[in-house]
Design a protein around this motif. Structure first.
Motif, PDB file in Angstrom:
ATOM      1  N   GLY A   6       0.812  -1.213   0.000  1.00  0.00           N
ATOM      2  CA  GLY A   6       0.000   0.000   0.000  1.00  0.00           C
ATOM      3  C   GLY A   6       0.841   1.257   0.000  1.00  0.00           C
ATOM      4  N   ALA A   7       1.947   1.236   0.751  1.00  0.00           N
ATOM      5  CA  ALA A   7       2.840   2.399   0.790  1.00  0.00           C
ATOM      6  C   ALA A   7       3.473   2.630  -0.575  1.00  0.00           C
ATOM      7  N   LEU A   8       3.856   1.548  -1.260  1.00  0.00           N
ATOM      8  CA  LEU A   8       4.431   1.704  -2.593  1.00  0.00           C
ATOM      9  C   LEU A   8       3.385   2.230  -3.570  1.00  0.00           C
ATOM     10  N   ARG A   9       2.197   1.700  -3.521  1.00  0.00           N
ATOM     11  CA  ARG A   9       1.137   2.152  -4.427  1.00  0.00           C
ATOM     12  C   ARG A   9       0.854   3.642  -4.246  1.00  0.00           C
ATOM     13  N   ILE A  12       2.835   6.083  -6.404  1.00  0.00           N
ATOM     14  CA  ILE A  12       2.760   5.989  -7.866  1.00  0.00           C
ATOM     15  C   ILE A  12       1.472   6.642  -8.361  1.00  0.00           C
ATOM     16  N   PRO A  13       1.543   7.851  -8.902  1.00  0.00           N
ATOM     17  CA  PRO A  13       0.329   8.578  -9.308  1.00  0.00           C
ATOM     18  C   PRO A  13      -0.523   7.834 -10.331  1.00  0.00           C
ATOM     19  N   THR A  30       5.624   4.840 -12.858  1.00  0.00           N
ATOM     20  CA  THR A  30       6.709   5.639 -12.281  1.00  0.00           C
ATOM     21  C   THR A  30       6.309   6.297 -10.970  1.00  0.00           C
ATOM     22  N   PRO A  31       7.087   6.086  -9.910  1.00  0.00           N
ATOM     23  CA  PRO A  31       6.820   6.771  -8.640  1.00  0.00           C
ATOM     24  C   PRO A  31       7.050   8.278  -8.751  1.00  0.00           C
ATOM     25  N   TYR A 383       3.990  -3.437  -7.140  1.00  0.00           N
ATOM     26  CA  TYR A 383       2.840  -2.652  -6.708  1.00  0.00           C
ATOM     27  C   TYR A 383       1.502  -3.347  -6.942  1.00  0.00           C
ATOM     28  N   ASN A 384       1.484  -4.528  -7.545  1.00  0.00           N
ATOM     29  CA  ASN A 384       0.223  -5.251  -7.676  1.00  0.00           C
ATOM     30  C   ASN A 384      -0.222  -5.776  -6.311  1.00  0.00           C
TER      31      ASN A 384
END
Length: 402
Positions: A6-9, A12-13, A30-31, A383-384
């Motif tokens: 969740g933090a990674l997602r 990422i806009p 792309t983050p 991010y999946n």
């Protein structure tokens, strides 16, 4: 080590659009911090590399930080990190350079498991030099490329072996270390490893792999679009690429044509730093934190892959072509009596992106009996999450009912 998807997602806009992305093998989303690093470098100030002005110093910092970051990512030497526009461009450049020393009757080994970028440049260079091309075949039933399939082709005339560390089409991860041991029994042979798909899913250890030349692409692991080649500085010192007369002869700069895109390098450094932080409890230097982060990401991706595969096995008429014992979380699918391009369009209409094709792995697709069409590729990325997987399986079930 824990991994907070969740933090990674949240970084990422593009994921805010609601699309479930299973297209990571073609390039990850792309983050924001990577984009900010690019923008910050561009608005620097920024000039040609040097030491006198702030813009020159900023450019120099971008280059040095990039080489150090990529060396940490793969376990190489910063002085052996070469920037390229793409992995394809780098492979063509090095094929041209290495082939200058090949003679008629020398031999080059390529693999049918590979992306065409690690096949065609070597075949074309061999043709010009009069060298013989030998093909290593994988088992289409299992997707495996055993080291013996390469080893049986090697002779004292072998000059170059090109093989992937992970298939971008079916995910197979060959035993590169074992292949390297066989290749290096022949003192004139070099091992060129395509790590583009592998570096997105595994902790890269060049010493363990035994690759003489290793290429990867940061845009497959949250960075900007370009390629990177890593080799030992001693090996690079012995290669003489075509270059402009006034350009430096220093390694690795002698292989980098023209002014570098400093902002892109800054984005790659930011991507590597982001990866190193994906296991927040990890300690030590960036290399050790990357080791912990990739271990956590692999556990996450493998759990999702198992969930996807279990769901697929419950659906009628789905054929999985990704069967190797050691493989990335990348699945190639076909459907009995159905067109994979139709599945691609059907899923896209539902906000699920899993593209269809052969993805430049033309020889692999043909060897699998899929011609030039290939199949539907489902590629998991860090991010999946479970919601993405549920939407994918629901979408495929609806497609098969339609």
């Amino acid at each position: 080590m824990t991994f907070d998807v969740g933090a990674l997602r949240a970084e990422i806009p593009a994921l805010q659009s609601g699309v479930a992305h299973f297209d990571g093998p073609g390039g990850t989303q792309t983050p924001a911090r990577v984009a900010r690093a690019i923008a910050d470098a561009l608005t620097g100030p920024l000039s040609i590399r040097g030491q006198l002005t702030p813009g020159e110093a900023n450019a120099e910092t971008c280059v040095r930080a990039f080489r150090e970051a990529m060396a940490d990512l793969v376990g190489g030497d910063p002085s052996g990190v070469v920037f390229g526009r793409s992995a394809t461009q780098l492979t063509y450049d090095f094929a041209h350079t290495l082939a200058k020393d090949w003679e008629p009757g020398d031999e080059v080994v390529v693999s049918r498991l590979d992306h065409d970028a690690n096949i065609r440049p070597w075949i074309q260079a061999a043709t010009i030099a009069g060298a013989v091309v030998r093909w290593a075949d994988f088992d289409p039933a299992t997707g495996e490329l055993p080291p013996a399939a390469v080893g049986e082709l090697l002779t004292d005339r072998t000059r170059l072996v090109a093989v992937t560390a992970a298939s971008n089409l079916i995910g197979t991860v060959p035993d590169i270390a074992a292949i390297a041991e066989l290749v290096h029994r022949h003192p004139r042979a070099l091992l060129h490893v395509d790590g583009v798909h592998y570096a997105a899913h595994a902790f890269v250890d060049l010493e363990r792999l035994g690759a003489d030349l290793f290429v990867c692409s940061p845009y497959k692991f949250l960075g900007p679009h370009h390629g990177v080649l890593v080799a030992s500085p001693d090996l690079l010192e012995g290669l003489r690429p075509d270059k402009l007369l006034p350009s430096t002869d220093a390694v690795p700069e002698r292989f980098e044509l023209g002014t570098l895109p400093y902002e892109v390098l800054a984005g790659t450094t930011a991507a590597v730093d982001l990866l190193a932080g994906l296991a927040p409890e990890a300690t030590g230097g960036r290399r050790e934190r990357l080791r912990s982060a990739f271990a956590a990401v692999e556990r996450h991706e493998e759990a999702l892959r198992a969930e996807v595969e279990a769901g697929l096995d419950a659906l009628p008429g789905v054929i999985r072509h990704s069967r190797a014992a050691d493989r990335t979380p990348t699945l190639l699918l076909t459907f009995e009596g159905r067109d994979t391009a139709d599945a691609y369009r059907f899923l896209a209409d539902r906000g699920v992106h899993a593209p269809a094709g052969s993805f430049y792995a033309l020889e692999a697709s043909r060897h699998l009996g899929l011609g030039d069409t290939g199949g539907l590729r489902v590629g998991l990325s860090p991010y999946n999450d479970k919601d993405d997987v549920a939407r994918l399986l629901e979408g495929l079930a609806a497609f098969l009912r339609s």
